[in-house]
Design an enzyme around this catalytic site. Structure first.
Site, PDB file in Angstrom:
ATOM      1  N   CYS A   1      28.588  37.872  33.580  1.00  0.00           N
ATOM      2  CA  CYS A   1      27.986  39.237  34.153  1.00  0.00           C
ATOM      3  C   CYS A   1      26.740  39.968  33.136  1.00  0.00           C
ATOM      4  O   CYS A   1      26.651  39.671  32.148  1.00  0.00           O
ATOM      5  CB  CYS A   1      29.296  40.105  33.775  1.00  0.00           C
ATOM      6  SG  CYS A   1      29.098  41.739  34.569  1.00  0.00           S
TER       7      CYS A   1
ATOM      8  N   ASP B   1      28.046  42.562  41.181  1.00  0.00           N
ATOM      9  CA  ASP B   1      26.969  41.147  41.367  1.00  0.00           C
ATOM     10  C   ASP B   1      27.201  40.536  42.678  1.00  0.00           C
ATOM     11  O   ASP B   1      28.482  40.494  43.176  1.00  0.00           O
ATOM     12  CB  ASP B   1      27.616  40.200  40.147  1.00  0.00           C
ATOM     13  CG  ASP B   1      26.820  39.113  39.923  1.00  0.00           C
ATOM     14  OD1 ASP B   1      26.553  38.321  41.061  1.00  0.00           O
ATOM     15  OD2 ASP B   1      26.477  38.485  38.735  1.00  0.00           O
TER      16      ASP B   1
ATOM     17  N   ARG C   1      27.340  37.712  43.603  1.00  0.00           N
ATOM     18  CA  ARG C   1      27.908  36.175  43.623  1.00  0.00           C
ATOM     19  C   ARG C   1      29.556  36.608  43.543  1.00  0.00           C
ATOM     20  O   ARG C   1      30.150  35.419  43.299  1.00  0.00           O
ATOM     21  CB  ARG C   1      27.406  35.228  42.466  1.00  0.00           C
ATOM     22  CG  ARG C   1      26.029  35.074  42.541  1.00  0.00           C
ATOM     23  CD  ARG C   1      25.525  34.589  41.186  1.00  0.00           C
ATOM     24  NE  ARG C   1      25.497  35.560  40.334  1.00  0.00           N
ATOM     25  CZ  ARG C   1      25.264  35.443  38.993  1.00  0.00           C
ATOM     26  NH1 ARG C   1      24.983  34.179  38.413  1.00  0.00           N
ATOM     27  NH2 ARG C   1      25.405  36.451  37.779  1.00  0.00           N
TER      28      ARG C   1
ATOM     29  N   HIS D   1      33.939  39.282  35.630  1.00  0.00           N
ATOM     30  CA  HIS D   1      33.455  37.776  35.947  1.00  0.00           C
ATOM     31  C   HIS D   1      32.488  37.208  34.771  1.00  0.00           C
ATOM     32  O   HIS D   1      31.963  38.053  34.141  1.00  0.00           O
ATOM     33  CB  HIS D   1      32.707  37.794  37.453  1.00  0.00           C
ATOM     34  CG  HIS D   1      31.386  38.366  37.336  1.00  0.00           C
ATOM     35  ND1 HIS D   1      30.162  37.655  37.138  1.00  0.00           N
ATOM     36  CD2 HIS D   1      30.849  39.737  37.357  1.00  0.00           C
ATOM     37  CE1 HIS D   1      29.296  38.599  37.146  1.00  0.00           C
ATOM     38  NE2 HIS D   1      29.605  39.966  37.341  1.00  0.00           N
TER      39      HIS D   1
ATOM     40  N   CYS E   1      32.617  44.012  39.899  1.00  0.00           N
ATOM     41  CA  CYS E   1      31.288  44.192  39.588  1.00  0.00           C
ATOM     42  C   CYS E   1      30.527  43.958  41.030  1.00  0.00           C
ATOM     43  O   CYS E   1      30.947  43.363  41.923  1.00  0.00           O
ATOM     44  CB  CYS E   1      30.713  42.839  38.650  1.00  0.00           C
ATOM     45  SG  CYS E   1      29.093  42.964  38.349  1.00  0.00           S
TER      46      CYS E   1
HETATM   47 CO    CO Z   1      28.674  41.591  36.770  1.00  0.00          CO
END
Ligand code: CO
Length: 214
Positions: free
Chosen positions: A101, A44, A46, A98, A42
């Site tokens: 998400c 993302d 993090r 994750h 992803c």
């Molecule tokens: Co995500």
């Protein structure tokens, strides 16, 4: 938050550190790449792929998009898979989702997401494929976590559907496809232990691209 200028300071520090550890680090790095792993994760911020895997530059080929989706008409992810399998001969392909998400959460929210609608529809399709299991989970957070896992599993199936993966596995016995989930509450990765050869066998009569039994 790091300032824009600081990023360049950090970069110079990183160069100094790497060179101190190994004088020839960048000389070696610039020669070629032969990573054993393709990571599809992803976008993302993090979930930093190379940090959570503890690998060095050159060890993993990375593709990231919203909610780690593998869509057959997405030229971007398909080019990455094809290049990784055919040119880099990666031994493992990892789809890493994750918990928490935002993409998966948005797909579970009944509202118009504009441009994201067709992208997130792929996650809604995962929900539809597993509607009985998901609807039986009463706790919303637990249901959301399970959808994250099932999304990873279905994206692994999408990787296995590709001609590049089927042909390479047929000829060389690799790559193997793995599904992981990252938990940002504790930093731990979990291997969902999808059964790669069983999935390959199960989807074979519909998605076989090699023209014979694998
Ligand atoms: Co995500």
């Amino acid at each position: 938050m790091v300032s824009y200028e600081q990023i360049f300071e950090h970069n110079r520090k990183w160069v100094a550190e790497k060179t101190r550890e190994d004088k020839a680090f960048f000389e070696k790095l610039s020669k070629d790449q032969s990573p054993d792993y393709l990571y599809i994760g992803c976008s993302d911020s993090r979930v930093p792929a190379t940090d959570i895997m503890g690998v060095e530059p050159g060890e993993v080929f990375v593709h990231r998009n919203v909610a780690n989706l593998v869509v057959s008409i997405d030229l971007n992810v398909m080019s990455v898979i094809n290049y990784a399998v055919k040119e880099l001969s990666v031994k493992h392909i990892i789809v890493c989702g994750h918990y928490n998400c935002g993409g998966v959460k948005a797909a579970m929210t009944p509202q118009d997401m504009g441009l994201l609608n067709p992208w997130l529809r792929n996650i809604r399709d995962v929900y539809r494929l597993h509607v009985a299991e998901l609807d039986a989970i009463e706790d919303e957070k637990a249901r959301y976590n399970r959808l994250v896992e099932l999304n990873v599993q279905e994206q692994c199936v999408n990787v296995i559907k590709t001609a590049a993966v089927q042909k390479s596995y047929d000829e060389h016995g690799y790559p193997e496809v793995h599904g992981w989930v990252f938990d940002m509450h504790n930093g731990l990765l979990t291997d969902l232990k999808i059964d790669f050869t069983r999935i390959l066998r199960d989807i074979q009569h519909i998605y076989n691209i090699t023209g014979h039994e694998i």
